[in-house]
Design a protein around this motif. Sequence first.
Motif, PDB file in Angstrom:
ATOM      1  N   ARG A 147       0.848  -1.205   0.000  1.00  0.00           N
ATOM      2  CA  ARG A 147       0.000   0.000   0.000  1.00  0.00           C
ATOM      3  C   ARG A 147       0.884   1.254   0.000  1.00  0.00           C
ATOM      4  N   ILE A 173       3.112   4.510  -0.471  1.00  0.00           N
ATOM      5  CA  ILE A 173       4.196   4.918  -1.375  1.00  0.00           C
ATOM      6  C   ILE A 173       4.739   3.709  -2.143  1.00  0.00           C
ATOM      7  N   ASP A 198       5.966  -7.559   0.973  1.00  0.00           N
ATOM      8  CA  ASP A 198       5.342  -6.937   2.150  1.00  0.00           C
ATOM      9  C   ASP A 198       4.950  -8.046   3.126  1.00  0.00           C
ATOM     10  N   LEU A 235       7.353 -10.957   2.385  1.00  0.00           N
ATOM     11  CA  LEU A 235       8.629 -10.438   2.879  1.00  0.00           C
ATOM     12  C   LEU A 235       8.449  -9.611   4.147  1.00  0.00           C
ATOM     13  N   ASP A 236       8.931 -10.175   5.257  1.00  0.00           N
ATOM     14  CA  ASP A 236       9.050  -9.384   6.484  1.00  0.00           C
ATOM     15  C   ASP A 236      10.500  -8.900   6.509  1.00  0.00           C
ATOM     16  N   VAL A 237      10.695  -7.594   6.374  1.00  0.00           N
ATOM     17  CA  VAL A 237      12.059  -7.060   6.210  1.00  0.00           C
ATOM     18  C   VAL A 237      12.955  -7.294   7.423  1.00  0.00           C
ATOM     19  N   ASN A 264      11.625   0.427   1.237  1.00  0.00           N
ATOM     20  CA  ASN A 264      10.538   1.365   1.548  1.00  0.00           C
ATOM     21  C   ASN A 264       9.741   1.000   2.800  1.00  0.00           C
ATOM     22  N   TYR A 300      11.690   6.767  15.837  1.00  0.00           N
ATOM     23  CA  TYR A 300      11.470   6.909  14.389  1.00  0.00           C
ATOM     24  C   TYR A 300      12.590   7.764  13.776  1.00  0.00           C
ATOM     25  N   LYS A 316      15.434   6.627  11.013  1.00  0.00           N
ATOM     26  CA  LYS A 316      15.531   7.267   9.699  1.00  0.00           C
ATOM     27  C   LYS A 316      16.885   7.976   9.520  1.00  0.00           C
ATOM     28  N   ILE A 366       3.185  12.856   3.945  1.00  0.00           N
ATOM     29  CA  ILE A 366       2.594  12.382   2.686  1.00  0.00           C
ATOM     30  C   ILE A 366       1.258  11.715   3.016  1.00  0.00           C
ATOM     31  N   THR A 409      -0.897   9.137   3.292  1.00  0.00           N
ATOM     32  CA  THR A 409      -1.018   7.671   3.252  1.00  0.00           C
ATOM     33  C   THR A 409      -1.682   7.210   4.548  1.00  0.00           C
ATOM     34  N   LEU A 442      -0.217   8.089   8.056  1.00  0.00           N
ATOM     35  CA  LEU A 442      -0.543   9.343   8.756  1.00  0.00           C
ATOM     36  C   LEU A 442      -2.049   9.561   8.859  1.00  0.00           C
TER      37      LEU A 442
END
Length: 250
Positions: A16, A18, A37, A62-64, A90, A155, A159, A188, A190, A193
Amino acid sequence: MNRLSNKVALISGAARGIGECTAKLFANEGASVIIGDIDYSKCKKTAKKLQKEGHDCLAVNLDVTKESDWKGTISEINSKYKKLDILVNNAGIYSTVPIENTKLDDFNSIISVNLTGVFLGTKYSIPLLRNSDGGSIINISSTAGLVGNSGSGAYGASKGGVRSLTKYTALQHAMDNIRVNSLHPGPIETEMLADKLSNLESRSASESKIPLGRIGTIKEVAMAILFFASNESSYITGAELAIDGGLTAQ
Ligand code: NAI
């Protein structure tokens, strides 16, 4: 114009927001797209839709944060394509909890998805990216990785780590012709947010801080990702780009 013809691209967190928008844009630009994802059923739905439109697309569970998932994903891409040209790290989770109120488990899980996930994706993709004649890694950081704010230190730290890891990867793999850059979106529109932006007061508080006066769109971020993924950015590596309506220019 097909800016990604014959390119193979893996995007994490692509169910979902971005990531999904980027997957669709990449497919329309001629890439073979691997959609990864933890929401595997949504990945499969999107992949099916893109396949119906004639695109080459693969959904992966895929669990990163899981090394075994990255190994499995890369091995599947190797069997099918023998190379990888583009990796978009991402996947991410968000928090607004200030440092003093952040539980250790929550801190660790934010770092695990947002930073360790990028490290693992990078580590396991490098061998296949070397088989490309010009690989590109795009790491999705945030303005929170450039400057501080009153929100979550976890967070921001995750980042900021992504920003730094990007530069190390860029330097260590320039000789492999792999470019690595970080993108730093501001707010952004999505689901990430959704809570914040559905409250009119907090939406207008956010907008009032942004010189362009509005929240950004997923397409605006995806277009920047496309630029860094394509050969149009062939001389750019180790760079960071804010996509934030001027927020961090102040
Ligand atoms: P989103 O919440 O809409 O999408 C994030 C995706 O990541 C979801 O599909 C989710 O299932 C997936 N995900 C979460 N944990 C995962 C894991 N362990 N393994 C694999 N996938 C996982 O968020 P959005 O807005 O599309 O965010 C994408 C990236 O952009 C994130 O890294 C986020 O931190 C970053 N970003 C977003 C901003 C915004 O305002 N929306 C601003 C700045 C950066």
